[in-house]
Write an enzyme that holds these catalytic residues in place. Sequence first.
Site, short mmCIF file in Angstrom:
data_model
loop_
_atom_site.label_atom_id
_atom_site.label_comp_id
_atom_site.label_asym_id
_atom_site.label_seq_id
_atom_site.Cartn_x
_atom_site.Cartn_y
_atom_site.Cartn_z
N SER A 1 91.19 -34.08 86.45
CA SER A 1 92.38 -33.39 86.21
C SER A 1 93.60 -33.46 86.86
O SER A 1 94.88 -33.08 86.51
CB SER A 1 91.92 -31.96 86.09
OG SER A 1 91.26 -31.54 84.87
N SER B 1 93.71 -31.49 83.15
CA SER B 1 94.03 -30.14 82.83
C SER B 1 95.32 -29.91 83.77
O SER B 1 95.99 -29.09 83.37
CB SER B 1 93.25 -29.44 83.39
OG SER B 1 92.81 -29.51 84.44
N LYS C 1 99.64 -25.41 90.26
CA LYS C 1 98.96 -25.20 89.19
C LYS C 1 98.54 -23.69 89.16
O LYS C 1 98.23 -23.14 90.02
CB LYS C 1 97.67 -26.22 89.30
CG LYS C 1 96.99 -26.19 87.83
CD LYS C 1 95.81 -27.13 87.98
CE LYS C 1 94.91 -27.23 86.75
NZ LYS C 1 93.92 -28.34 86.90
#
Lengths: 479, 103, 491
Positions: free
Chosen positions: C184, C160, C85
Amino acid sequence: MNDRYEMVVGLEVHVQLKTRTKAFCGCSTDFGAPPNQNTCPVCLALPGTLPVLNAEAVELAVRAALGLGCHVHHRSVFARKNYFYPDLPKGYQISQFDQPLATQGKLAVARSDGSLLEVGITRLHLEEDAGKSIHDRYPGRTAVDLNRCGVPLIEIVSEPDMRTPEEAGAYLRELKRIMEYLEVSDANMEEGSLRVDANISVRPRGSSRLGTKTEIKNMNSFANVERALATEFQRQVTLLESGGRVVQQTMLWDAQRGEVRPARSKEESHDYRYFPEPDLPPLVLEDAWVSAIRASLPELPAAKRQRFARQYSLPSYDIEVLTASRKLADYFEATAAAHGDAKAAANWIMGELLAQLNSRGLALEELSVPPSRLAALLDLVRSGTVSHSAAKRIFALMIEGGEEPSVIAEREGLLQVGDETQLLAWIDEVFAENPEEARRFAAGERKLLGVLVGLVMKKSKGRADPRKVNQLIAARLSV
Amino acid sequence: MAVGPEDVMHVAQLARLGLDEHRLERLVRELSGILAHMEVLAAVDPNEYANLDDGRLGSAPMRPDSGPPLPMAAGPETFAPEMSDGFFLVPRLETHEDGEEGA
Amino acid sequence: MTLDGLLELPARSLAAAVRDGRVKARDIASAAVERAAQVGAGREKLNLVLAMDEDLLRRETEAVDRAVSAGHPPGALAGVPVAIKDNIATLHLPTTCASRILEGYISPYEATAVARLRSAGALLFAKTNMDEFAMGSSTEYSAFGPARNPLDPQRVPGGSSGGSAAIVAAGVVRVALGSETGGSVRQPAAFCGVVGIKPTYGRVSRHGLVAFASSLDQIGVIGRSVDDAALGLQVIAGHDPLDSTSENRPVPDYRQAADWPLRGMVVGRPREYFPPNLDPRIRERCEAAFDALRSLGAVVRDVSLPHTELSIPVYYIIAPAEASSNLARYDGVRYGLRIVGDGLRRMYEATRSQGFGPEVTRRILLGTYVLSAGYYEAYYKKAMGVRRLIAEDFRRAFASGVDVLLTPTTPTPAFPLGSIEAPYEMYLSDIFTVTANLAGIPGMSVPFGRVDGLPVGVQILAPHFEELRMLAVGYALERVATEQEAQERRG
Ligand SMILES: [Mg+2]
Ligand SMILES: [Zn+2]
């Protein structure tokens, strides 16, 4: 200062702790590195970095707190103080807020009349320093150096217990001395390792209500703190007497002009939005650990002064000078112990030793004369082996060469001459060379004794035992 | 609790976020909408949690007072917007327009 | 074996094959690159990848292959491509948090989790798309365009960590790192039909994880299978002196959980997670999971976590409050975007208002507000108090003899892009996940069947540092789900 008004002063002092590395990262705290040399991802606040607390900073802060008689809390909490400034890289300072490291201390200081003033310490907490912004180096630009950013500080907040600039000065000097004794800080205001902000208000004498206060910043010496307080006091009194009101604001001291003026107002009021620092668990200190630190504290200035008075029966001026630093006090004690005559040791240290350090620009720890050797020199003086003036020369040579005083005295021919035959020979020569004085002296002009003794001392190149010369010459008066 | 334009403007200033009129109006609506959902918390009696610990029982770990600091693969000059002689440069602070020394 | 076949191997087998010299890291990397192109992981289609560097990848594969031939095979993830990420610091590849304010920023140090992956032989495959600064639940709030769900490109992958979940779901990599603040990792894993683990707070170092809300943030792992995720966690878990909130306790061998018998295990069914208005299809999948666990000998027991309904308000006070402070460092002074304005004040304001997107701006304002003078007590302090009640709910439930809790991961399956406009409605997609972050306990999402062709995740929650227990249930449910899918295909 004023018959109708008195000032009420509380001080906030930031003291830089003497650690090798910063509070929350491994960067060096060394002074004078090229700009931004002592920085790393943590103190540059790069994305993703986290603080890790320096154990030494905690220990030094606890020493300071205990030295000021504070209650050290078992659990204290770091908090973020949020504000924007280019030398504050994270946009917040890691500090402590509603649960500080220590509270409720006190510091006793002597007023000029000898009475004692006890100043309360509201709180002492641990925090990090900001970097440095330089506004005058580049046109239109502020230059930011983050070498100092993250250096550990303690903030010491006093109660508003001081009533005169002198009391504030005395508090600061004693606080500095304690920090030095504890070896937690260099505590040097000129170098910025001790910084002072003063809160001051005025009120009619006899009133117990607090007036509106202002905060004075930008003072760079204790003397300037005192001047700034006197100036601000006058300003506030004049304002009140002319029917005005004091506005709560930050004032800046301008040492050049000797005036205080309002800091150019920031566009908004401060709202630091303190909240507990989530990157650091609370600081929990074991009681046993705190007790061990308490037990390891050195004798502090006040206790040392009392003991010196008791143990050595020295005048208070001497005590004040000798306890100004822990090293000097230790030096004195070692010398006095080895020599036996404390007053002689005190006199020598306060006179010759400090004068020599001063003129040579040396610190005490740079002096190559250990107390035992100074004591040996004082022994020679006491036994009459060398004269006082010869001892001064010997001492200077000891500083330069580092030899035993007796060796120097012998080599330099500075051993005192007490042999009567030799002394009488010198006296005869002096009397022969100065017939007029000799005649008047013999005729009873007693005040010429000093002159004649001086001439003999000079002839002997300082080696003659002045006491004996005195006796021998005086004997010629009555003959 | 509903917020007004002054509230939003105030916090925007604290947070150093420039907002134009259009954005401000929209944010007042959105933030008021979100805050309305927070109202339920007011009904919780603080005595309910007063005796619960905050879950932060450990003590802050401490590191020895020694380096080296975390190394950097590249210096600030590789990512700083403006540097000179090792300094980060920013527009001069409004409070120091005449360029006097002091922090 | 075909290149595509390589990517279908579990990460554990793949690494073993690389260590044995049966498979070259180079071939795995080529397969992954090819697969990424095939599925359209790039900007033009799914928009899952924010940065990738084939030269760098080649250098990494060469290093792994060289080490193998030299007889020093690297560790547990030898030659396994891993996606990261974009809020986790990597050397060489930019770390932008999908924000304009960090566009092009390359970190001069790397996150502990990334360093551990690399020393275990993993290949850093790509940095993945996300909601800006991890603030969002759909990966629509990326400054570099929304990511799409590979199972249905008209739908969001969740967020996210949407890019990380989607790139695993697309079969490009078996393991990816995400980050959690309120769900997330678990929520996008559920939306994409993959496994997502949020470890106990303090289990994985946050050093190098760009902070959103420090007291809630935790790096998590997304895997094609439970074992892929467990292996990833195995490598990154453990104490790190660079993170003062990282816990110093041993990391168990998570693989043990694969063979744990569930007989006698007590699985809690918290009633607040099954409200009357819950989508019946989601409810049905959870009931099926309970049935499966019962059939394996577990006991299902109803429990209550009474303060659950307060979790979203609490979360949306605490997380923005911490974020408002954490994001103050993006000021244009030392790195990242600088928009020149008239004077310093204007520089700050221009940089930050143009550098941050609308959701980040909203949360900074909200967080600043709840911390500001006059509101701190009513909002922030209150929320911190209620947070304790939420943690206490869990403590009591677990103390009452419940081993794990099972709930839906999300209230709905993946929703269409652009379908949620009101901020608070978006916040509600985290309703079942935020509690674990508030309490600091571990949680995971395991795919358990589909509704209308879209995957559904069930969530398993366990007490602090009891990841093993949680994984045991995860492994078991995964076996059941795999069997049921096979049956469906046959029948
Ligand atoms: Mg301070
Ligand atoms: Zn540093």
